[in-house]
Write an enzyme that holds these catalytic residues in place. Structure first.
Site, PDB file in Angstrom:
ATOM      1  N   CYS A   2       9.624 -74.833  15.708  1.00 15.14           N
ATOM      2  CA  CYS A   2       8.553 -75.714  16.059  1.00 15.14           C
ATOM      3  C   CYS A   2       7.347 -75.003  16.685  1.00 15.14           C
ATOM      4  O   CYS A   2       6.240 -75.280  16.294  1.00 15.14           O
ATOM      5  CB  CYS A   2       9.086 -76.758  17.019  1.00 15.14           C
ATOM      6  SG  CYS A   2       8.546 -78.383  16.582  1.00 15.14           S
ATOM      7  N   ARG A  27       6.340 -80.739  21.315  1.00 15.31           N
ATOM      8  CA  ARG A  27       6.590 -80.822  19.873  1.00 15.31           C
ATOM      9  C   ARG A  27       8.046 -81.140  19.560  1.00 15.31           C
ATOM     10  O   ARG A  27       8.372 -81.486  18.434  1.00 15.31           O
ATOM     11  CB  ARG A  27       6.214 -79.493  19.207  1.00 15.31           C
ATOM     12  CG  ARG A  27       4.713 -79.272  19.152  1.00 15.31           C
ATOM     13  CD  ARG A  27       4.379 -77.898  18.600  1.00 15.31           C
ATOM     14  NE  ARG A  27       2.955 -77.796  18.317  1.00 15.31           N
ATOM     15  CZ  ARG A  27       2.423 -77.918  17.114  1.00 15.31           C
ATOM     16  NH1 ARG A  27       3.183 -78.175  16.083  1.00 15.31           N
ATOM     17  NH2 ARG A  27       1.128 -77.797  16.940  1.00 15.31           N
ATOM     18  N   TRP A  81      13.316 -76.200  16.243  1.00 17.73           N
ATOM     19  CA  TRP A  81      13.847 -77.514  15.888  1.00 17.73           C
ATOM     20  C   TRP A  81      14.682 -77.306  14.640  1.00 17.73           C
ATOM     21  O   TRP A  81      14.171 -76.909  13.594  1.00 17.73           O
ATOM     22  CB  TRP A  81      12.702 -78.489  15.644  1.00 17.73           C
ATOM     23  CG  TRP A  81      13.114 -79.912  15.443  1.00 17.73           C
ATOM     24  CD1 TRP A  81      13.783 -80.709  16.328  1.00 17.73           C
ATOM     25  CD2 TRP A  81      12.875 -80.717  14.285  1.00 17.73           C
ATOM     26  NE1 TRP A  81      13.965 -81.966  15.792  1.00 17.73           N
ATOM     27  CE2 TRP A  81      13.425 -82.000  14.543  1.00 17.73           C
ATOM     28  CE3 TRP A  81      12.248 -80.496  13.061  1.00 17.73           C
ATOM     29  CZ2 TRP A  81      13.364 -83.041  13.623  1.00 17.73           C
ATOM     30  CZ3 TRP A  81      12.192 -81.530  12.134  1.00 17.73           C
ATOM     31  CH2 TRP A  81      12.745 -82.789  12.428  1.00 17.73           C
ATOM     32  N   ASN A 106       8.025 -70.571  11.787  1.00 13.81           N
ATOM     33  CA  ASN A 106       7.938 -72.016  11.594  1.00 13.81           C
ATOM     34  C   ASN A 106       7.848 -72.278  10.097  1.00 13.81           C
ATOM     35  O   ASN A 106       7.158 -71.549   9.377  1.00 13.81           O
ATOM     36  CB  ASN A 106       6.692 -72.606  12.258  1.00 13.81           C
ATOM     37  CG  ASN A 106       6.845 -72.736  13.752  1.00 13.81           C
ATOM     38  OD1 ASN A 106       7.921 -72.554  14.298  1.00 13.81           O
ATOM     39  ND2 ASN A 106       5.749 -73.042  14.430  1.00 13.81           N
ATOM     40  N   GLY A 107       8.486 -73.341   9.632  1.00 10.62           N
ATOM     41  CA  GLY A 107       8.404 -73.696   8.221  1.00 10.62           C
ATOM     42  C   GLY A 107       9.761 -73.660   7.562  1.00 10.62           C
ATOM     43  O   GLY A 107      10.809 -73.567   8.215  1.00 10.62           O
ATOM     44  N   GLU A 490       4.467-100.913  13.579  1.00  7.44           N
ATOM     45  CA  GLU A 490       4.222 -99.838  14.547  1.00  7.44           C
ATOM     46  C   GLU A 490       4.985-100.098  15.844  1.00  7.44           C
ATOM     47  O   GLU A 490       5.531 -99.168  16.453  1.00  7.44           O
ATOM     48  CB  GLU A 490       2.718 -99.701  14.804  1.00  7.44           C
ATOM     49  CG  GLU A 490       2.337 -98.649  15.832  1.00  7.44           C
ATOM     50  CD  GLU A 490       2.710 -97.233  15.451  1.00  7.44           C
ATOM     51  OE1 GLU A 490       2.653 -96.360  16.348  1.00  7.44           O
ATOM     52  OE2 GLU A 490       3.066 -96.979  14.281  1.00  7.44           O
ATOM     53  N   LYS A 494       7.832 -97.608  17.454  1.00  8.83           N
ATOM     54  CA  LYS A 494       7.762 -97.068  18.811  1.00  8.83           C
ATOM     55  C   LYS A 494       9.054 -97.329  19.576  1.00  8.83           C
ATOM     56  O   LYS A 494       9.554 -96.460  20.282  1.00  8.83           O
ATOM     57  CB  LYS A 494       6.576 -97.679  19.570  1.00  8.83           C
ATOM     58  CG  LYS A 494       5.229 -97.159  19.135  1.00  8.83           C
ATOM     59  CD  LYS A 494       5.058 -95.706  19.533  1.00  8.83           C
ATOM     60  CE  LYS A 494       4.083 -94.982  18.625  1.00  8.83           C
ATOM     61  NZ  LYS A 494       4.558 -94.705  17.279  1.00  8.83           N
ATOM     62  N   GLU A 497      11.843 -95.089  18.242  1.00  8.59           N
ATOM     63  CA  GLU A 497      11.577 -93.671  18.471  1.00  8.59           C
ATOM     64  C   GLU A 497      12.028 -93.225  19.852  1.00  8.59           C
ATOM     65  O   GLU A 497      12.609 -92.140  19.999  1.00  8.59           O
ATOM     66  CB  GLU A 497      10.072 -93.387  18.341  1.00  8.59           C
ATOM     67  CG  GLU A 497       9.581 -93.134  16.943  1.00  8.59           C
ATOM     68  CD  GLU A 497       8.106 -92.806  16.936  1.00  8.59           C
ATOM     69  OE1 GLU A 497       7.733 -91.801  16.308  1.00  8.59           O
ATOM     70  OE2 GLU A 497       7.301 -93.535  17.552  1.00  8.59           O
ATOM     71  N   HIS A 513      13.638-115.592   4.059  1.00  7.93           N
ATOM     72  CA  HIS A 513      14.130-114.931   2.853  1.00  7.93           C
ATOM     73  C   HIS A 513      15.175-113.873   3.171  1.00  7.93           C
ATOM     74  O   HIS A 513      15.385-112.947   2.370  1.00  7.93           O
ATOM     75  CB  HIS A 513      12.965-114.314   2.077  1.00  7.93           C
ATOM     76  CG  HIS A 513      11.991-115.324   1.557  1.00  7.93           C
ATOM     77  ND1 HIS A 513      12.323-116.229   0.573  1.00  7.93           N
ATOM     78  CD2 HIS A 513      10.703-115.592   1.904  1.00  7.93           C
ATOM     79  CE1 HIS A 513      11.276-117.009   0.321  1.00  7.93           C
ATOM     80  NE2 HIS A 513      10.284-116.649   1.122  1.00  7.93           N
ATOM     81  N   LYS A 612       6.853 -83.353  17.165  1.00  4.87           N
ATOM     82  CA  LYS A 612       5.516 -83.935  17.219  1.00  4.87           C
ATOM     83  C   LYS A 612       4.752 -83.702  15.925  1.00  4.87           C
ATOM     84  O   LYS A 612       4.173 -84.616  15.363  1.00  4.87           O
ATOM     85  CB  LYS A 612       4.746 -83.341  18.404  1.00  4.87           C
ATOM     86  CG  LYS A 612       3.311 -83.860  18.538  1.00  4.87           C
ATOM     87  CD  LYS A 612       3.277 -85.357  18.771  1.00  4.87           C
ATOM     88  CE  LYS A 612       1.862 -85.873  18.943  1.00  4.87           C
ATOM     89  NZ  LYS A 612       1.837 -87.338  19.067  1.00  4.87           N
TER      90      LYS A 612
END
Length: 617
Positions: A2, A27, A81, A106-107, A490, A494, A497, A513, A612
């Site tokens: 990260c 992050r 991460w 990173n990646g 949203e 939240k 999360e 329905h 992040k």
């Protein structure tokens, strides 16, 4: 992934590395580590490599560093991460190879399996499950012929497929730090007789404000005397030096308990800053979106929005605005899915890519795919001026949210909505669908928006009381209608999360329905209820919930005729804000999630399993 920090100096850089990692903790990560050369201050000419890694927080790594007395004038550090391999000390970065090569990354390297097999045949022994270790061994392999760290790194990355930002040091080059990037952010920090590198400018504010942002394919060498950059073709390259406008206070917590709380309360100022060029003017100019915006936006016949997560929800709100006000058809695509289906390109469509960081891998890839399909007009809506997304789009609009540290996005979302509303007005104006009177009315409403946000924030104590009832719940439903359905989405995002309460959002009319089967007294139902044309229909939907024993938590406008009753809790916000209502109604949902997480005792700013800035696919 990260976070990456690197430094070369005439002083001990370990404090710089550790402080940089602390500033990147927002992050999200599961392990941390660092490596330094010339670690013995009593023998500065001794080229030794010292590495230390730890599972858990940077604070634990810092304690180990102090206990071992690690020092050195050149080093690299990383927060990881987990992607390839579990979060263990053996998988933590830096990874080492051969005679003193240490590397952080990173990646994601997509061809790591074939590269691993080849390197094993060459005699390299792997000690981790990561894709990153492949790069370390590959650099070591090329050093045998190149004898130069920059050249060896260039040769190594030329064999990689995927995304990477790397920093590497070598015990036999004790005053050289080499970095490279492709598809993941990396920048240089310029000091006086010392140089730095990081994946985020906030990590380097402690030592410098002079930054150089590397381009795709760049490889750079940093020494005490300066730096040099070569591009993907191996040619010497010059990149502009930027003076960072970030302030140290912007990345400090201040009087708040968490960064998320701080950023929720920064929204009036962030929105005001984003709208500054409009609210003080008498008209809205297309040039807000860059040079050539009049020509590009004037020929737009449709809009395609590409985004992920919270930014995707912003795009869904914008679809309502763009179609209702500007009269232009708008589609909103989840960026991570867009390039994996057969879509029909529209050369007249404006492609709007939305990302807080501007480095979201899925959104960048989606933008590139749109261009490959023949889309001629692109706009980046972003919070970071030097990001890859901004550089790749024809037009740009920079939100002025300032650094957002909390993993759960708040002020980035409201500033994105403010920017998208401006885009809507510009498109409407260029299509002669916005007369002077309506334009003035919208400007007045935008001018009032920061004050209205402050009034909503004043409801925090009442919302905190509601949140205490949520802490013991396992599930929740969020309802909205029309343009407020994305706001309900949203709000649900939240809550899950940061509190880990499972939450789903539905258009309120969809209750009958299917979702109504879930409603009982243990399933709280949160409703976004502005005083708009759909309020009466929403009331009918809410009665459906009450008839099944569900408990309602309703966020209403001050002038709506909704009142407290048995099983119905109501908080009234401000007067109805018309088209801008979604920007106001998302704030109490942010506060509800924040205080529910507080009541449950979760890590608000660093929720489990999340990062992040998602710079890998």
């Amino acid at each position: 992934m990260c976070g990456i920090v690197g430094a070369v100096a005439r002083r001990d850089v370990v404090p710089v590395l550790l402080e940089g990692l602390k500033r990147l903790e927002y992050r999200g990560y599961d392990s941390a580590g660092l490596a330094v050369l010339n670690g013995d201050p009593a023998a500065p000419l001794k080229a030794g490599l010292q590495r230390l890694r730890s599972v858990g927080r940077v604070a634990a790594l810092e304690e180990q560093v102090k206990a071992d007395g690690i020092q050195g004038p050149i080093g690299i550090a990383h927060t990881r991460w987990a992607t390839h391999g579990a979060p263990t000390e053996g998988n933590a970065h830096p990874h080492v190879s051969g005679k003193g090569v240490a590397l952080v990354h990173n990646g994601i390297i997509e061809n790591h399996e074939s590269m691993r097999s080849r390197l094993q045949q060459l005699g390299y022994v792997f000690s981790s499950d990561t894709d990153t270790e492949v790069i370390a061994h590959l650099v070591d392999f090329h050093l045998k012929d190149a004898g130069d760290l920059l050249t060896a790194t260039r040769r190594a990355v030329a064999e990689l497929q995927g995304a990477y930002a790397i920093a590497v040091i070598w015990a036999e080059a004790p005053e050289r730090l080499v970095v490279a990037r492709q598809g993941a952010p990396l920048l240089l920090g310029l000091g006086d007789g010392e140089q730095f590198a990081a994946s985020d400018a906030s990590a380097l504010l402690q030592v410098t404000r002079r930054m150089v942002y590397l381009e795709e394919g760049d490889v750079a060498e940093l020494t005490l005397d300066g730096y040099r950059i070569v591009d993907a073709a191996g040619q010497a390259a010059q990149r502009p030096v930027h003076e960072s406008q970030l302030s140290a206070d912007a990345v400090e917590l201040g009087p708040y308990r968490h960064f998320m709380q701080k950023e929720i309360f920064e929204q009036p100022g962030a929105v005001a800053a984003t709208l500054e060029m409009v609210t003080g003017a008498s008209s809205i100019a297309p040039e807000l979106f860059g040079v050539g915006a009049v020509e590009v936006l004037g020929r737009v016949g449709a809009v395609t929005v590409l985004a992920c997560g919270t930014s995707y929800h912003a795009g869904m709100v914008a679809r309502h605005w763009i179609e209702a006000i500007a009269g232009i058809p708008c589609t909103v695509e989840i960026a991570s899915e867009y390039r994996y289906r057969h879509s029909v390109p529209n050369p007249d469509a404006l492609v709007v890519a939305i990302s807080q960081s501007g480095e979201t891998a899925d959104t960048l890839a989606a933008l590139q795919h749109a261009k490959a399909l023949g889309h001629r007009a692109t706009l980046a809506l972003c919070n970071v001026a030097e990001s890859a997304l901004v550089r790749q789009a024809d037009l740009k609009f920079l939100t002025r949210a300032g650094p957002e540290i909390g993993v759960a996005s708040t002020k980035a979302f409201t500033t994105q909505l403010a920017a998208l509303f401006l885009l809507t007005l510009v498109l409407a104006k260029l299509r002669s669908r916005l007369d002077a009177r309506a334009e003035r009315e919208h400007i007045v409403a935008l001018r009032h928006l920061p004050m209205a946000l402050s009034h909503v924030l004043a409801q925090e104590p009442a919302i905190a009381q509601w949140a205490s009832r949520f802490a013991g719940k396992r599930h929740a439903l969020f309802l909205g209608r029309g343009i407020h359905y994305p706001i309900a989405m949203e709000g649900a995002l939240k809550l899950k999360e940061i509190s880990y309460i499972h939450a789903e959002a539905y258009p309120a009319g969809e209750l009958k329905h299917g979702p109504l089967a879930l409603v009982d007294r243990d399933m709280p139902v949160v409703a976004v209820a502005p005083n708009d044309a759909l309020l009466e229909k929403l009331k009918s939907n809410l009665q459906e919930v009450r008839a099944r024993g569900g408990e309602l938590y309703v966020f209403a406008d001050a002038d709506s005729h909704l009142h407290e009753a048995d099983g119905i809790h109501v908080i009234k916000l401000t007067g109805h804000a018309g088209a801008l209502s979604p920007i106001l109604h998302v704030v109490p949902l942010q506060l509800l999630a924040y205080h529910a997480a507080l009541a449950k005792g979760t890590d608000v700013d660093k929720p489990r399993n999340l990062a992040k800035s998602v710079t890998v696919e």
